[in-house]
Design a protein around this motif. Structure first.
Motif, PDB file in Angstrom:
ATOM      1  N   SER A   8      -8.323  -1.624   1.002  1.00 14.54           N
ATOM      2  CA  SER A   8      -7.270  -1.421   2.004  1.00 14.54           C
ATOM      3  C   SER A   8      -6.702  -0.007   1.925  1.00 14.54           C
ATOM      4  O   SER A   8      -6.382   0.595   2.959  1.00 14.54           O
ATOM      5  CB  SER A   8      -6.165  -2.462   1.870  1.00 14.54           C
ATOM      6  N   ASP A   9      -6.605   0.544   0.734  1.00 11.69           N
ATOM      7  CA  ASP A   9      -6.136   1.927   0.591  1.00 11.69           C
ATOM      8  C   ASP A   9      -7.144   2.904   1.190  1.00 11.69           C
ATOM      9  O   ASP A   9      -6.763   3.900   1.809  1.00 11.69           O
ATOM     10  CB  ASP A   9      -5.883   2.273  -0.875  1.00 11.69           C
ATOM     11  N   LEU A  14      -8.597   6.688   5.527  1.00  7.58           N
ATOM     12  CA  LEU A  14      -9.432   7.135   6.646  1.00  7.58           C
ATOM     13  C   LEU A  14      -8.651   7.162   7.953  1.00  7.58           C
ATOM     14  O   LEU A  14      -8.798   8.096   8.755  1.00  7.58           O
ATOM     15  CB  LEU A  14     -10.663   6.242   6.765  1.00  7.58           C
ATOM     16  N   ALA A  15      -7.816   6.151   8.172  1.00  4.87           N
ATOM     17  CA  ALA A  15      -6.994   6.125   9.380  1.00  4.87           C
ATOM     18  C   ALA A  15      -6.001   7.286   9.378  1.00  4.87           C
ATOM     19  O   ALA A  15      -5.808   7.960  10.404  1.00  4.87           O
ATOM     20  CB  ALA A  15      -6.254   4.794   9.489  1.00  4.87           C
ATOM     21  N   TYR A  16      -5.380   7.543   8.242  1.00  2.00           N
ATOM     22  CA  TYR A  16      -4.425   8.643   8.125  1.00  2.00           C
ATOM     23  C   TYR A  16      -5.109   9.977   8.444  1.00  2.00           C
ATOM     24  O   TYR A  16      -4.568  10.794   9.191  1.00  2.00           O
ATOM     25  CB  TYR A  16      -3.842   8.684   6.713  1.00  2.00           C
ATOM     26  N   TYR A  20      -3.643  11.988  11.650  1.00  2.00           N
ATOM     27  CA  TYR A  20      -2.910  13.216  11.343  1.00  2.00           C
ATOM     28  C   TYR A  20      -3.843  14.388  11.038  1.00  2.00           C
ATOM     29  O   TYR A  20      -3.525  15.232  10.207  1.00  2.00           O
ATOM     30  CB  TYR A  20      -1.964  12.977  10.166  1.00  2.00           C
ATOM     31  N   GLN A  21      -4.963  14.463  11.738  1.00  2.00           N
ATOM     32  CA  GLN A  21      -5.959  15.486  11.424  1.00  2.00           C
ATOM     33  C   GLN A  21      -5.447  16.921  11.557  1.00  2.00           C
ATOM     34  O   GLN A  21      -5.995  17.830  10.942  1.00  2.00           O
ATOM     35  CB  GLN A  21      -7.216  15.282  12.252  1.00  2.00           C
ATOM     36  N   SER A  27      -3.108  15.317  -0.747  1.00  3.24           N
ATOM     37  CA  SER A  27      -3.162  14.018  -1.417  1.00  3.24           C
ATOM     38  C   SER A  27      -1.751  13.485  -1.674  1.00  3.24           C
ATOM     39  O   SER A  27      -1.537  12.277  -1.651  1.00  3.24           O
ATOM     40  CB  SER A  27      -3.957  14.108  -2.727  1.00  3.24           C
ATOM     41  N   ARG A  28      -0.816  14.365  -1.867  1.00  3.60           N
ATOM     42  CA  ARG A  28       0.569  13.929  -2.091  1.00  3.60           C
ATOM     43  C   ARG A  28       1.147  13.255  -0.847  1.00  3.60           C
ATOM     44  O   ARG A  28       1.776  12.203  -0.924  1.00  3.60           O
ATOM     45  CB  ARG A  28       1.429  15.109  -2.499  1.00  3.60           C
ATOM     46  N   ARG A  29       0.913  13.843   0.316  1.00  3.65           N
ATOM     47  CA  ARG A  29       1.429  13.285   1.570  1.00  3.65           C
ATOM     48  C   ARG A  29       0.766  11.939   1.875  1.00  3.65           C
ATOM     49  O   ARG A  29       1.422  10.978   2.248  1.00  3.65           O
ATOM     50  CB  ARG A  29       1.194  14.266   2.716  1.00  3.65           C
ATOM     51  N   ILE A  30      -0.537  11.868   1.684  1.00  7.79           N
ATOM     52  CA  ILE A  30      -1.252  10.614   1.930  1.00  7.79           C
ATOM     53  C   ILE A  30      -0.797   9.555   0.939  1.00  7.79           C
ATOM     54  O   ILE A  30      -0.582   8.398   1.304  1.00  7.79           O
ATOM     55  CB  ILE A  30      -2.773  10.830   1.867  1.00  7.79           C
ATOM     56  N   ALA A  31      -0.625   9.951  -0.313  1.00 12.49           N
ATOM     57  CA  ALA A  31      -0.164   9.012  -1.339  1.00 12.49           C
ATOM     58  C   ALA A  31       1.214   8.460  -1.001  1.00 12.49           C
ATOM     59  O   ALA A  31       1.477   7.274  -1.207  1.00 12.49           O
ATOM     60  CB  ALA A  31      -0.150   9.690  -2.698  1.00 12.49           C
ATOM     61  N   ASP A  32       2.077   9.301  -0.466  1.00 11.37           N
ATOM     62  CA  ASP A  32       3.405   8.827  -0.043  1.00 11.37           C
ATOM     63  C   ASP A  32       3.278   7.737   1.021  1.00 11.37           C
ATOM     64  O   ASP A  32       4.037   6.778   1.027  1.00 11.37           O
ATOM     65  CB  ASP A  32       4.251   9.977   0.503  1.00 11.37           C
ATOM     66  N   SER A  33       2.295   7.873   1.892  1.00 14.39           N
ATOM     67  CA  SER A  33       2.150   6.907   2.980  1.00 14.39           C
ATOM     68  C   SER A  33       1.616   5.554   2.499  1.00 14.39           C
ATOM     69  O   SER A  33       1.838   4.541   3.157  1.00 14.39           O
ATOM     70  CB  SER A  33       1.247   7.462   4.083  1.00 14.39           C
ATOM     71  N   ILE A  34       0.915   5.544   1.360  1.00 11.24           N
ATOM     72  CA  ILE A  34       0.421   4.264   0.822  1.00 11.24           C
ATOM     73  C   ILE A  34       1.166   3.866  -0.451  1.00 11.24           C
ATOM     74  O   ILE A  34       0.772   2.918  -1.124  1.00 11.24           O
ATOM     75  CB  ILE A  34      -1.104   4.273   0.566  1.00 11.24           C
TER      76      ILE A  34
END
Length: 54
Positions: A8-9, A14-16, A20-21, A27-34
């Motif tokens: 699921s992560d 991949l969706a993120y 937000y391409q 990785s910090r911003r994506i990690a915040d979102s999950i």
């Protein structure tokens, strides 16, 4: 039994990346979102890259 969030992560990652391409793709911003550690995101990205190259 322990539930793995890896799949699921990875889908979320991949969706993120698609949504937000043109934004902050660190990785910090994506990690915040999950709600995970940035190292989790980097490891997922590494694993997805391995799948792509095989």
């Amino acid at each position: 039994m322990k539930f793995s969030y890896k799949f699921s992560d990875a889908i979320h990652l991949l969706a993120y990346l698609d949504i937000y391409q043109n934004g902050d793709l660190s990785s910090r911003r994506i990690a915040d979102s999950i709600e995970a550690n940035p190292s989790v995101v980097r490891n997922l990205m590494r694993d997805l890259k391995k799948l792509d190259s095989s």
